[in-house]
Design a protein around this motif. Structure first.
Motif, short mmCIF file in Angstrom:
data_model
loop_
_atom_site.label_atom_id
_atom_site.label_comp_id
_atom_site.label_asym_id
_atom_site.label_seq_id
_atom_site.Cartn_x
_atom_site.Cartn_y
_atom_site.Cartn_z
N PRO A 69 -53.39 30.13 88.32
CA PRO A 69 -54.15 31.36 88.59
C PRO A 69 -53.50 32.12 89.75
CG PRO A 69 -55.60 29.45 88.49
CD PRO A 69 -54.20 28.94 88.50
N LEU A 70 -53.33 33.41 89.57
CA LEU A 70 -52.63 34.23 90.55
C LEU A 70 -53.36 35.57 90.67
CD1 LEU A 70 -48.84 34.60 90.84
CD2 LEU A 70 -50.24 36.64 90.77
N ALA A 71 -53.55 36.01 91.89
CA ALA A 71 -54.21 37.30 92.13
C ALA A 71 -53.40 38.08 93.17
CB ALA A 71 -55.64 37.09 92.63
N PHE A 72 -53.56 39.38 93.12
CA PHE A 72 -52.95 40.26 94.12
C PHE A 72 -54.03 40.73 95.09
CE2 PHE A 72 -50.21 41.01 90.35
CZ PHE A 72 -49.02 40.58 90.89
N TRP A 73 -53.60 41.01 96.32
CA TRP A 73 -54.51 41.53 97.35
C TRP A 73 -53.79 42.65 98.09
CZ3 TRP A 73 -59.50 41.06 97.96
CH2 TRP A 73 -60.08 41.46 99.16
N ASP A 74 -54.42 43.78 98.19
CA ASP A 74 -53.85 44.93 98.90
C ASP A 74 -53.55 44.52 100.35
OD1 ASP A 74 -53.31 47.34 100.22
OD2 ASP A 74 -54.92 48.43 99.22
#
Length: 154
Positions: free
Chosen positions: A104-109
């Protein structure tokens, strides 16, 4: 695994797994790790970038050693909200990681994350430029990861 919404990462983790935050630079990758309760982020280390294959081997080694179940990558969005070349490079890095491991991979500003961390290092800790340079990438990764952990706590 597809790119995830940061708020959904908790559902992807097994009990006790941690999240690893990454601050991707052109020369280094700052790493930070959550605790097992997903409450706090701690700067971990900085990887000096060489070739993607070696970088990702080091990343996977750390993930395996630290029981990491998800990744959060800082997305360097322009101040205008536009995604420039650095965002493209970050998205490509993520795609390359996902080709090699289903995680699982997410981006964060990450706008202003490095600036915020450097300000604290100067104002609160009075660190020299050299000492800041050694620690800023991992601290920025912790700043990014803490943002996600704060969302998960709500």
């Amino acid at each position: 695994m597809a790119i995830r919404n940061p708020a959904d990462l908790r559902h992807d983790l097994k009990t006790g797994q941690r999240i690893l935050g990454l601050d991707l630079g052109t020369k280094t990758i700052g790493l930070a790790i959550s605790d097992a309760l997903l409450m706090g982020a701690t700067p971990l280390k900085t990887i000096k970038r060489t070739k993607f294959t070696k970088d990702v081997e080091e990343l996977f080694r750390i993930m395996d050693e630290r029981e990491v179940g998800a990744l959060v990558l800082g997305l360097p969005v322009e101040m205008s909200g536009e995604e420039g070349k650095r965002c493209q490079a970050t998205r490509q890095f993520a795609a390359n990681v996902l080709e090699r491991r289903d995680v699982p991979l997410a981006f964060w500003d990450e706008r202003l994350s490095t600036a915020a961390v450097e300000r604290v290092m100067i104002d609160d800790f009075d660190l020299s430029r050299k000492k800041r340079a050694e620690k800023v990438d991992a601290a920025a990764a912790a700043f990014i990861l803490q943002g996600v952990l704060d969302v998960l706590a709500r």
